[in-house]
Design an enzyme around this catalytic site. Sequence first.
Site, short mmCIF file in Angstrom:
data_model
loop_
_atom_site.label_atom_id
_atom_site.label_comp_id
_atom_site.label_asym_id
_atom_site.label_seq_id
_atom_site.Cartn_x
_atom_site.Cartn_y
_atom_site.Cartn_z
N GLU A 248 0.88 -1.18 0.00
CA GLU A 248 0.00 0.00 0.00
C GLU A 248 0.91 1.21 0.00
OE1 GLU A 248 -2.99 -0.15 -0.56
OE2 GLU A 248 -3.61 -2.15 0.03
N CYS A 282 -2.65 8.76 2.98
CA CYS A 282 -2.24 8.57 1.56
C CYS A 282 -3.40 8.81 0.62
CB CYS A 282 -1.68 7.21 1.24
SG CYS A 282 -1.29 6.18 2.54
C1 SIN Z 1 -3.62 5.61 4.61
O1 SIN Z 1 -3.32 6.79 4.67
O2 SIN Z 1 -2.82 4.74 4.20
C2 SIN Z 1 -4.94 5.10 5.07
C3 SIN Z 1 -6.04 5.99 4.85
C4 SIN Z 1 -7.33 5.35 5.24
O3 SIN Z 1 -7.39 4.16 5.60
O4 SIN Z 1 -8.32 6.02 5.16
#
Ligand code: SIN
Length: 475
Positions: A248, A282
């Site tokens: 991820e 992210c």
């Molecule tokens: C992330 O920033 O990797 C996760 C964001 C989310 O689960 O909403």
Amino acid sequence: MQTDLLIGGSWRSGTDGERFDVINPANGDVIIDVAAGTAADATAAVQAASEAQPLWAATAPRVRAEVLRNCWQTLVEHQDELADLIVTEHGKPRSDAIGEIAYAAEFFRWNAEEAVRIHGSLSMAPGGDKRIIVHHPPVGVVVMVTPWNFPAAMITRKLAPALAAGNAVVIKPPRETPLTALRVAELCEQAGVPAGVINVVPTMTSSAWFDAAVDHKATRMVSFTGSTAVGRVLLRRCADRVLKTVMELGGNAPFIVFADADIDAAVDGAMTAKMRHSAETCTAANRFYAEAKVADEFTEKLAQAMGAIRVGSGFDESVTCGPMINAGAVDAMHELVTAAVGGGAVTRLGGNPVAGPGFFYEPTVLANVNHQSPIAAAEVFGPIAPVIPFTDTDLMIDQANDTEMGLAAYVYTEDLRRGLQVSERLHSGMVGLNRGAMSDPAAPFGGMKQSGLGREGASEGIYEFCETQYIAANW
Ligand code: SIN
């Protein structure tokens, strides 16, 4: 508070006795020190996981499911305590930390329900000469490398499906937020996860740690959440042992506002997409493409909403944006803002670091940003909203797709037909259509292009932690 390594169900210091400081980003103070795991500790943790895993895999799925449900309940019961830990070491507002624990716990509930539904298949081969039996055993030992932006949820999003499928794990939490990781693991053991099935080894020497974990012959999979740059390095290393991976990685989400959108709803959605969890996700909206007819109105209203944000310690109830994780993050943001303004962007709000103590940046809105500006290409982990006006939808979609990232995107329009058509044209693993958030344990989270490999959550998430075995059978 546990500050040692969790290996094989025991809490122990690292083999060389080293410790490292965990820093409160809201004031720069040392919170406490934590045992620093070495390469030898990583090896010991994989060994412990490999010894515990067969029994856990042989445990009835219904029993595993009940343990996972206990984990859900235990995390919910400790929501306040865990939220306090997150605010202390990460800094996000307490309401976000409370939300994160609910989200983190939900991965256990969802995967408890999935643990009893890992389906295979039986079919007759087309030639009629054999039966094709397909089933999905666990991969075995999974190494998990997790980020600091969601100190609990980015662990449970991996841990819950891995456990549901019958794996044992070794977690390397980030050095910024190890305390939540250690406490989550401790609570899971209290909830019934057998000793050795979850191992947690914080470290200061990540690459030696990772090499040792990957080189252990019992390791069969690596699941990583973090930047694309680090993901590439880990992928190369995993290739040496042909390990299964889930990655991820980074994002660079376009947030598109058409002229027919409900602009107030778009601003609300923009605030969620940009600012949730202190703008350090992210999936965060990175670039705002507003149709020229509404670009001024959208930018003005967004600047008003961003101007109402209160920056400070997450423990202050009036605060809606916590600190950035460290001084380097503040500097990186300021460089991007400075370059955008140098390239002709107009600062509508903010634009500067906030004086310390702590690592803060002013909520910032930039108008008339150029698509070529570095701020449109970089992943912006901070409270900065660059707005790029557009007139030509096809060109805007090309620009939205003009990135190696493809994690999240957002589209606002009252015309559902157009919304769906545009969504399908975006090279992005997830699209929020008239929504500023899409994360859900029941939905497949993940990216296209260099935003990652594989999916977390949903039914897909559990199969990532399984092998596929085919048995050709006659009887
Ligand atoms: C992330 O920033 O990797 C996760 C964001 C989310 O689960 O909403």
